[in-house]
Design a protein around this motif. Structure first.
Motif, PDB file in Angstrom:
ATOM      1  N   ILE A  54       9.127 -56.392 -14.400  1.00  0.00           N
ATOM      2  CA  ILE A  54      10.173 -56.774 -15.334  1.00  0.00           C
ATOM      3  C   ILE A  54       9.790 -58.116 -15.952  1.00  0.00           C
ATOM      4  N   ARG A  55       9.850 -58.189 -17.263  1.00  0.00           N
ATOM      5  CA  ARG A  55       9.401 -59.383 -17.971  1.00  0.00           C
ATOM      6  C   ARG A  55      10.114 -59.492 -19.315  1.00  0.00           C
ATOM      7  N   THR A  56       9.884 -60.603 -19.995  1.00  0.00           N
ATOM      8  CA  THR A  56      10.419 -60.802 -21.334  1.00  0.00           C
ATOM      9  C   THR A  56       9.720 -59.852 -22.300  1.00  0.00           C
ATOM     10  N   ALA A  57      10.489 -59.269 -23.192  1.00  0.00           N
ATOM     11  CA  ALA A  57       9.912 -58.339 -24.157  1.00  0.00           C
ATOM     12  C   ALA A  57       9.048 -59.089 -25.166  1.00  0.00           C
ATOM     13  N   ASP A  58       8.087 -58.373 -25.697  1.00  0.00           N
ATOM     14  CA  ASP A  58       7.226 -58.871 -26.756  1.00  0.00           C
ATOM     15  C   ASP A  58       7.693 -58.249 -28.075  1.00  0.00           C
ATOM     16  N   ALA A  59       7.583 -59.016 -29.171  1.00  0.00           N
ATOM     17  CA  ALA A  59       8.020 -58.502 -30.468  1.00  0.00           C
ATOM     18  C   ALA A  59       7.309 -57.207 -30.824  1.00  0.00           C
ATOM     19  N   ARG A  60       6.093 -57.019 -30.318  1.00  0.00           N
ATOM     20  CA  ARG A  60       5.349 -55.784 -30.589  1.00  0.00           C
ATOM     21  C   ARG A  60       6.006 -54.579 -29.933  1.00  0.00           C
ATOM     22  N   GLU A  61       6.908 -54.821 -28.982  1.00  0.00           N
ATOM     23  CA  GLU A  61       7.561 -53.726 -28.274  1.00  0.00           C
ATOM     24  C   GLU A  61       8.915 -53.362 -28.875  1.00  0.00           C
ATOM     25  N   ALA A  62       9.265 -53.980 -30.001  1.00  0.00           N
ATOM     26  CA  ALA A  62      10.568 -53.715 -30.615  1.00  0.00           C
ATOM     27  C   ALA A  62      10.739 -52.234 -30.945  1.00  0.00           C
ATOM     28  N   ALA A  63       9.688 -51.616 -31.463  1.00  0.00           N
ATOM     29  CA  ALA A  63       9.780 -50.194 -31.810  1.00  0.00           C
ATOM     30  C   ALA A  63       9.980 -49.334 -30.569  1.00  0.00           C
ATOM     31  N   ALA A  64       9.317 -49.689 -29.467  1.00  0.00           N
ATOM     32  CA  ALA A  64       9.474 -48.925 -28.223  1.00  0.00           C
ATOM     33  C   ALA A  64      10.882 -49.100 -27.667  1.00  0.00           C
ATOM     34  N   ILE A  65      11.418 -50.311 -27.747  1.00  0.00           N
ATOM     35  CA  ILE A  65      12.794 -50.555 -27.292  1.00  0.00           C
ATOM     36  C   ILE A  65      13.767 -49.763 -28.143  1.00  0.00           C
ATOM     37  N   HIS A  66      13.575 -49.815 -29.445  1.00  0.00           N
ATOM     38  CA  HIS A  66      14.453 -49.074 -30.355  1.00  0.00           C
ATOM     39  C   HIS A  66      14.382 -47.579 -30.078  1.00  0.00           C
ATOM     40  N   GLY A  67      13.180 -47.075 -29.846  1.00  0.00           N
ATOM     41  CA  GLY A  67      13.026 -45.657 -29.547  1.00  0.00           C
ATOM     42  C   GLY A  67      13.718 -45.252 -28.266  1.00  0.00           C
ATOM     43  N   LEU A  68      13.660 -46.123 -27.253  1.00  0.00           N
ATOM     44  CA  LEU A  68      14.320 -45.831 -25.985  1.00  0.00           C
ATOM     45  C   LEU A  68      15.836 -45.775 -26.164  1.00  0.00           C
ATOM     46  N   LEU A  69      16.371 -46.695 -26.958  1.00  0.00           N
ATOM     47  CA  LEU A  69      17.809 -46.694 -27.217  1.00  0.00           C
ATOM     48  C   LEU A  69      18.238 -45.451 -27.985  1.00  0.00           C
ATOM     49  N   VAL A  70      17.478 -45.099 -29.013  1.00  0.00           N
ATOM     50  CA  VAL A  70      17.809 -43.924 -29.817  1.00  0.00           C
ATOM     51  C   VAL A  70      17.760 -42.658 -28.967  1.00  0.00           C
ATOM     52  N   GLU A  71      16.763 -42.581 -28.092  1.00  0.00           N
ATOM     53  CA  GLU A  71      16.587 -41.398 -27.244  1.00  0.00           C
ATOM     54  C   GLU A  71      17.791 -41.147 -26.347  1.00  0.00           C
ATOM     55  N   HIS A  72      18.497 -42.218 -25.959  1.00  0.00           N
ATOM     56  CA  HIS A  72      19.592 -42.088 -25.012  1.00  0.00           C
ATOM     57  C   HIS A  72      20.973 -42.252 -25.650  1.00  0.00           C
ATOM     58  N   LEU A  73      21.040 -42.301 -26.975  1.00  0.00           N
ATOM     59  CA  LEU A  73      22.339 -42.435 -27.640  1.00  0.00           C
ATOM     60  C   LEU A  73      23.267 -41.272 -27.313  1.00  0.00           C
ATOM     61  N   ALA A  74      22.697 -40.081 -27.149  1.00  0.00           N
ATOM     62  CA  ALA A  74      23.508 -38.887 -26.913  1.00  0.00           C
ATOM     63  C   ALA A  74      24.268 -38.954 -25.597  1.00  0.00           C
ATOM     64  N   GLU A  75      23.854 -39.831 -24.679  1.00  0.00           N
ATOM     65  CA  GLU A  75      24.565 -39.950 -23.408  1.00  0.00           C
ATOM     66  C   GLU A  75      25.939 -40.586 -23.592  1.00  0.00           C
ATOM     67  N   GLY A  76      26.151 -41.225 -24.739  1.00  0.00           N
ATOM     68  CA  GLY A  76      27.473 -41.724 -25.073  1.00  0.00           C
ATOM     69  C   GLY A  76      27.832 -43.087 -24.530  1.00  0.00           C
ATOM     70  N   HIS A  77      26.850 -43.855 -24.041  1.00  0.00           N
ATOM     71  CA  HIS A  77      27.152 -45.155 -23.460  1.00  0.00           C
ATOM     72  C   HIS A  77      26.477 -46.309 -24.184  1.00  0.00           C
ATOM     73  N   LEU A  78      25.805 -46.016 -25.278  1.00  0.00           N
ATOM     74  CA  LEU A  78      25.088 -47.038 -26.029  1.00  0.00           C
ATOM     75  C   LEU A  78      25.628 -47.143 -27.440  1.00  0.00           C
ATOM     76  N   LEU A  79      25.571 -48.353 -27.991  1.00  0.00           N
ATOM     77  CA  LEU A  79      25.855 -48.549 -29.398  1.00  0.00           C
ATOM     78  C   LEU A  79      24.524 -48.562 -30.149  1.00  0.00           C
ATOM     79  N   PRO A  80      24.490 -47.969 -31.342  1.00  0.00           N
ATOM     80  CA  PRO A  80      23.232 -47.954 -32.093  1.00  0.00           C
ATOM     81  C   PRO A  80      22.803 -49.360 -32.488  1.00  0.00           C
ATOM     82  N   ARG A  81      21.504 -49.599 -32.499  1.00  0.00           N
ATOM     83  CA  ARG A  81      20.932 -50.879 -32.894  1.00  0.00           C
ATOM     84  C   ARG A  81      19.897 -50.651 -33.988  1.00  0.00           C
ATOM     85  N   GLU A  82      19.838 -51.577 -34.929  1.00  0.00           N
ATOM     86  CA  GLU A  82      18.840 -51.506 -35.987  1.00  0.00           C
ATOM     87  C   GLU A  82      17.513 -52.070 -35.485  1.00  0.00           C
TER      88      GLU A  82
END
Length: 220
Positions: A54-82
């Motif tokens: 576990i570590r601080t995120a790197d700006a290069r990982e923004a797309a991976a973070i966004h993809g992880l959030l989008v992938e789990h939106l259907a579970e109904g516990h996340l708010l969408p992020r740009e």
């Protein structure tokens, strides 16, 4: 509907798992029947917990973070992020992954979001399906608690549909009005305002003796 212990897609690792059915029984909050464990997926490859860092995120990982959030939106516990918002605030995120920084797969993420000079929030926290049940969620919360304390915050809060997981970690359920910073920052613009199905949970922090993370790094 069967109650699940979760925060924006994260289900707690507390309790004892039945290996036959893939369910957990909770010794404190057990409603009298097995609770299906969404972290149990026999089809998914199981990462080695010892290799997950576990570590601080790197700006290069923004797309991976966004993809992880989008992938789990259907579970109904996340708010969408740009994506652009995540790029700007990547330094606020922590991630769990395997391998070298900026090159490994993001297995989990969470943001330490400042609501005021004294209150921070656990936001956009999610653990990928293949990494659930390995204690990653608890480690993420422990890391955010430590970072919030070092940064000088007095309280760490979260908003969840099922608060039991956070209660196990020392948080308390409080009325939403006890966190006016959240209402001003986010809630007033939400279509679910005044009809929110989430619980507010908060934990007081012990101020660290030596601050290692400047407040500007979080409030920027």
């Amino acid at each position: 509907m069967t109650p699940l212990v979760s925060i924006e897609g994260i289900r707690g690792p507390s309790g004892v798992r039945d290996p036959g059915s893939g369910t957990r029984r909770f010794p404190v909050l057990d409603p009298g029947y097995p609770i299906p464990d969404p972290e149990f997926d026999p089809r998914s490859p199981i990462p080695d917990p010892e290799s997950i860092a576990i570590r601080t995120a790197d700006a290069r990982e923004a797309a991976a973070i966004h993809g992880l959030l989008v992938e789990h939106l259907a579970e109904g516990h996340l708010l969408p992020r740009e994506l652009g918002e995540i790029v700007v605030h990547a330094h606020r995120f922590i991630v769990a992954g395997q391998g070298q920084e900026g090159c490994d797969e993001v297995l989990a993420c969470a943001e330490l979001a400042p609501l005021s000079r004294s209150v921070a929030e656990v936001r956009s926290m999610v653990v990928s399906r293949e990494a659930r049940g390995l204690g990653v969620g608890r480690r993420m919360i422990d890391e955010l608690l430590q970072r919030a304390s070092i940064a000088g915050f007095d309280k760490l809060c979260a908003f969840t549909h099922s608060p039991g997981y956070f209660v196990h970690l020392g948080f308390s359920i409080v009325p939403h009005v006890w966190l006016p910073e959240k209402i001003v920052t986010d809630c007033h613009a939400c279509r679910h305002f005044r009809h929110c199905g989430q619980y507010a949970v908060v934990r007081s922090l012990e101020r660290a003796r030596h601050a290692c993370v400047p407040l500007a790094a979080l409030h920027g």
